[in-house]
Design a protein around this motif. Structure first.
Motif, PDB file in Angstrom:
ATOM      1  N   SER A  54      61.994  29.842  43.467  1.00  0.00           N
ATOM      2  CA  SER A  54      62.756  30.938  44.076  1.00  0.00           C
ATOM      3  C   SER A  54      63.801  31.489  43.113  1.00  0.00           C
ATOM      4  O   SER A  54      64.053  32.697  43.102  1.00  0.00           O
ATOM      5  CB  SER A  54      63.409  30.487  45.387  1.00  0.00           C
ATOM      6  OG  SER A  54      64.502  29.633  45.146  1.00  0.00           O
ATOM      7  N   GLN A  55      64.397  30.628  42.309  1.00  0.00           N
ATOM      8  CA  GLN A  55      65.384  31.088  41.330  1.00  0.00           C
ATOM      9  C   GLN A  55      64.729  31.974  40.274  1.00  0.00           C
ATOM     10  O   GLN A  55      65.297  32.979  39.863  1.00  0.00           O
ATOM     11  CB  GLN A  55      66.089  29.906  40.658  1.00  0.00           C
ATOM     12  CG  GLN A  55      66.880  29.024  41.606  1.00  0.00           C
ATOM     13  CD  GLN A  55      67.902  29.814  42.391  1.00  0.00           C
ATOM     14  OE1 GLN A  55      68.793  30.434  41.812  1.00  0.00           O
ATOM     15  NE2 GLN A  55      67.785  29.816  43.695  1.00  0.00           N
ATOM     16  N   VAL A  56      63.527  31.600  39.863  1.00  0.00           N
ATOM     17  CA  VAL A  56      62.789  32.408  38.888  1.00  0.00           C
ATOM     18  C   VAL A  56      62.313  33.708  39.548  1.00  0.00           C
ATOM     19  O   VAL A  56      62.445  34.789  38.972  1.00  0.00           O
ATOM     20  CB  VAL A  56      61.605  31.611  38.285  1.00  0.00           C
ATOM     21  CG1 VAL A  56      60.748  32.496  37.390  1.00  0.00           C
ATOM     22  CG2 VAL A  56      62.115  30.396  37.507  1.00  0.00           C
ATOM     23  N   ASP A  57      61.798  33.598  40.782  1.00  0.00           N
ATOM     24  CA  ASP A  57      61.331  34.788  41.501  1.00  0.00           C
ATOM     25  C   ASP A  57      62.462  35.789  41.740  1.00  0.00           C
ATOM     26  O   ASP A  57      62.236  37.004  41.719  1.00  0.00           O
ATOM     27  CB  ASP A  57      60.698  34.408  42.842  1.00  0.00           C
ATOM     28  CG  ASP A  57      59.377  33.687  42.691  1.00  0.00           C
ATOM     29  OD1 ASP A  57      58.797  33.712  41.573  1.00  0.00           O
ATOM     30  OD2 ASP A  57      58.919  33.074  43.687  1.00  0.00           O
ATOM     31  N   SER A 114      64.511  33.310  33.722  1.00  0.00           N
ATOM     32  CA  SER A 114      63.205  33.833  33.321  1.00  0.00           C
ATOM     33  C   SER A 114      62.098  32.787  33.448  1.00  0.00           C
ATOM     34  O   SER A 114      60.924  33.145  33.481  1.00  0.00           O
ATOM     35  CB  SER A 114      63.255  34.367  31.892  1.00  0.00           C
ATOM     36  OG  SER A 114      63.571  33.326  30.986  1.00  0.00           O
ATOM     37  N   SER A 115      62.490  31.505  33.517  1.00  0.00           N
ATOM     38  CA  SER A 115      61.485  30.442  33.649  1.00  0.00           C
ATOM     39  C   SER A 115      62.136  29.190  34.226  1.00  0.00           C
ATOM     40  O   SER A 115      63.365  29.044  34.217  1.00  0.00           O
ATOM     41  CB  SER A 115      60.873  30.103  32.287  1.00  0.00           C
ATOM     42  OG  SER A 115      61.854  29.488  31.457  1.00  0.00           O
ATOM     43  N   LYS A 116      61.298  28.291  34.708  1.00  0.00           N
ATOM     44  CA  LYS A 116      61.811  27.008  35.206  1.00  0.00           C
ATOM     45  C   LYS A 116      62.462  26.232  34.067  1.00  0.00           C
ATOM     46  O   LYS A 116      63.478  25.563  34.274  1.00  0.00           O
ATOM     47  CB  LYS A 116      60.684  26.180  35.819  1.00  0.00           C
ATOM     48  CG  LYS A 116      60.215  26.653  37.163  1.00  0.00           C
ATOM     49  CD  LYS A 116      59.294  25.592  37.740  1.00  0.00           C
ATOM     50  CE  LYS A 116      58.147  26.189  38.489  1.00  0.00           C
ATOM     51  NZ  LYS A 116      57.237  25.160  39.002  1.00  0.00           N
ATOM     52  N   SER A 117      61.906  26.329  32.869  1.00  0.00           N
ATOM     53  CA  SER A 117      62.483  25.625  31.720  1.00  0.00           C
ATOM     54  C   SER A 117      63.911  26.081  31.445  1.00  0.00           C
ATOM     55  O   SER A 117      64.802  25.264  31.194  1.00  0.00           O
ATOM     56  CB  SER A 117      61.631  25.838  30.471  1.00  0.00           C
ATOM     57  OG  SER A 117      60.386  25.220  30.604  1.00  0.00           O
ATOM     58  N   GLU A 118      64.122  27.398  31.490  1.00  0.00           N
ATOM     59  CA  GLU A 118      65.465  27.928  31.270  1.00  0.00           C
ATOM     60  C   GLU A 118      66.427  27.405  32.338  1.00  0.00           C
ATOM     61  O   GLU A 118      67.557  26.999  32.039  1.00  0.00           O
ATOM     62  CB  GLU A 118      65.435  29.453  31.296  1.00  0.00           C
ATOM     63  CG  GLU A 118      66.800  30.079  31.062  1.00  0.00           C
ATOM     64  CD  GLU A 118      66.799  31.587  31.245  1.00  0.00           C
ATOM     65  OE1 GLU A 118      67.898  32.163  31.200  1.00  0.00           O
ATOM     66  OE2 GLU A 118      65.726  32.189  31.449  1.00  0.00           O
ATOM     67  N   LEU A 119      65.973  27.383  33.574  1.00  0.00           N
ATOM     68  CA  LEU A 119      66.794  26.892  34.680  1.00  0.00           C
ATOM     69  C   LEU A 119      67.126  25.416  34.520  1.00  0.00           C
ATOM     70  O   LEU A 119      68.275  25.003  34.651  1.00  0.00           O
ATOM     71  CB  LEU A 119      66.085  27.140  36.010  1.00  0.00           C
ATOM     72  CG  LEU A 119      66.705  26.548  37.275  1.00  0.00           C
ATOM     73  CD1 LEU A 119      68.160  26.950  37.436  1.00  0.00           C
ATOM     74  CD2 LEU A 119      65.897  26.972  38.485  1.00  0.00           C
ATOM     75  N   VAL A 120      66.129  24.610  34.213  1.00  0.00           N
ATOM     76  CA  VAL A 120      66.362  23.173  34.050  1.00  0.00           C
ATOM     77  C   VAL A 120      67.312  22.919  32.880  1.00  0.00           C
ATOM     78  O   VAL A 120      68.227  22.095  32.980  1.00  0.00           O
ATOM     79  CB  VAL A 120      65.026  22.404  33.880  1.00  0.00           C
ATOM     80  CG1 VAL A 120      65.274  20.964  33.467  1.00  0.00           C
ATOM     81  CG2 VAL A 120      64.206  22.479  35.164  1.00  0.00           C
ATOM     82  N   ASN A 121      67.143  23.654  31.778  1.00  0.00           N
ATOM     83  CA  ASN A 121      68.066  23.498  30.650  1.00  0.00           C
ATOM     84  C   ASN A 121      69.487  23.874  31.052  1.00  0.00           C
ATOM     85  O   ASN A 121      70.454  23.213  30.649  1.00  0.00           O
ATOM     86  CB  ASN A 121      67.607  24.346  29.457  1.00  0.00           C
ATOM     87  CG  ASN A 121      66.623  23.615  28.594  1.00  0.00           C
ATOM     88  OD1 ASN A 121      66.881  22.499  28.163  1.00  0.00           O
ATOM     89  ND2 ASN A 121      65.491  24.235  28.338  1.00  0.00           N
ATOM     90  N   ASP A 122      69.644  24.919  31.863  1.00  0.00           N
ATOM     91  CA  ASP A 122      70.970  25.303  32.330  1.00  0.00           C
ATOM     92  C   ASP A 122      71.575  24.219  33.221  1.00  0.00           C
ATOM     93  O   ASP A 122      72.757  23.889  33.103  1.00  0.00           O
ATOM     94  CB  ASP A 122      70.912  26.641  33.066  1.00  0.00           C
ATOM     95  CG  ASP A 122      72.295  27.181  33.391  1.00  0.00           C
ATOM     96  OD1 ASP A 122      73.186  27.115  32.518  1.00  0.00           O
ATOM     97  OD2 ASP A 122      72.485  27.677  34.516  1.00  0.00           O
ATOM     98  N   LEU A 123      70.760  23.653  34.100  1.00  0.00           N
ATOM     99  CA  LEU A 123      71.247  22.569  34.963  1.00  0.00           C
ATOM    100  C   LEU A 123      71.678  21.361  34.152  1.00  0.00           C
ATOM    101  O   LEU A 123      72.697  20.726  34.447  1.00  0.00           O
ATOM    102  CB  LEU A 123      70.175  22.184  35.981  1.00  0.00           C
ATOM    103  CG  LEU A 123      69.841  23.243  37.032  1.00  0.00           C
ATOM    104  CD1 LEU A 123      68.625  22.822  37.838  1.00  0.00           C
ATOM    105  CD2 LEU A 123      71.027  23.506  37.931  1.00  0.00           C
TER     106      LEU A 123
END
Length: 79
Positions: free
Chosen positions: A18-21, A26-35
């Motif tokens: 949902s965060q990517v959508d 831009s991607s799950k990888s970017e989100l996980v790296n941010d977390l």
């Protein structure tokens, strides 16, 4: 960059999607790296506070232990 394979529970995977959508990331990888960056920053803050508490405890400024000091600090923060 290191590549990893990780598994997520269904609710966590749906949240990531949902965060990517929503174009938050831009991607799950970017989100996980941010977390992970956020968790590392939070850990650095906790370590700094712990160091300050231990220094204060050793200085004789108070007879309270670090658990009591932390509890009092949390109580003041939550007021």
């Amino acid at each position: 960059m290191a590549r990893q394979s990780i598994s997520f529970t269904e609710p966590n995977d749906e949240w990531l999607k949902s965060q990517v959508d929503n174009q938050e990331y831009s991607s799950k990888s970017e989100l996980v790296n941010d977390l992970v960056r956020q968790a590392r920053k939070q850990q650095a803050q906790v370590d700094w506070i712990r160091t300050k508490l231990e220094k204060a405890e050793k200085s004789g400024f108070t007879k309270d232990g670090k658990d009591e000091i932390l509890s009092q600090s949390k109580a003041l923060f939550n007021d």
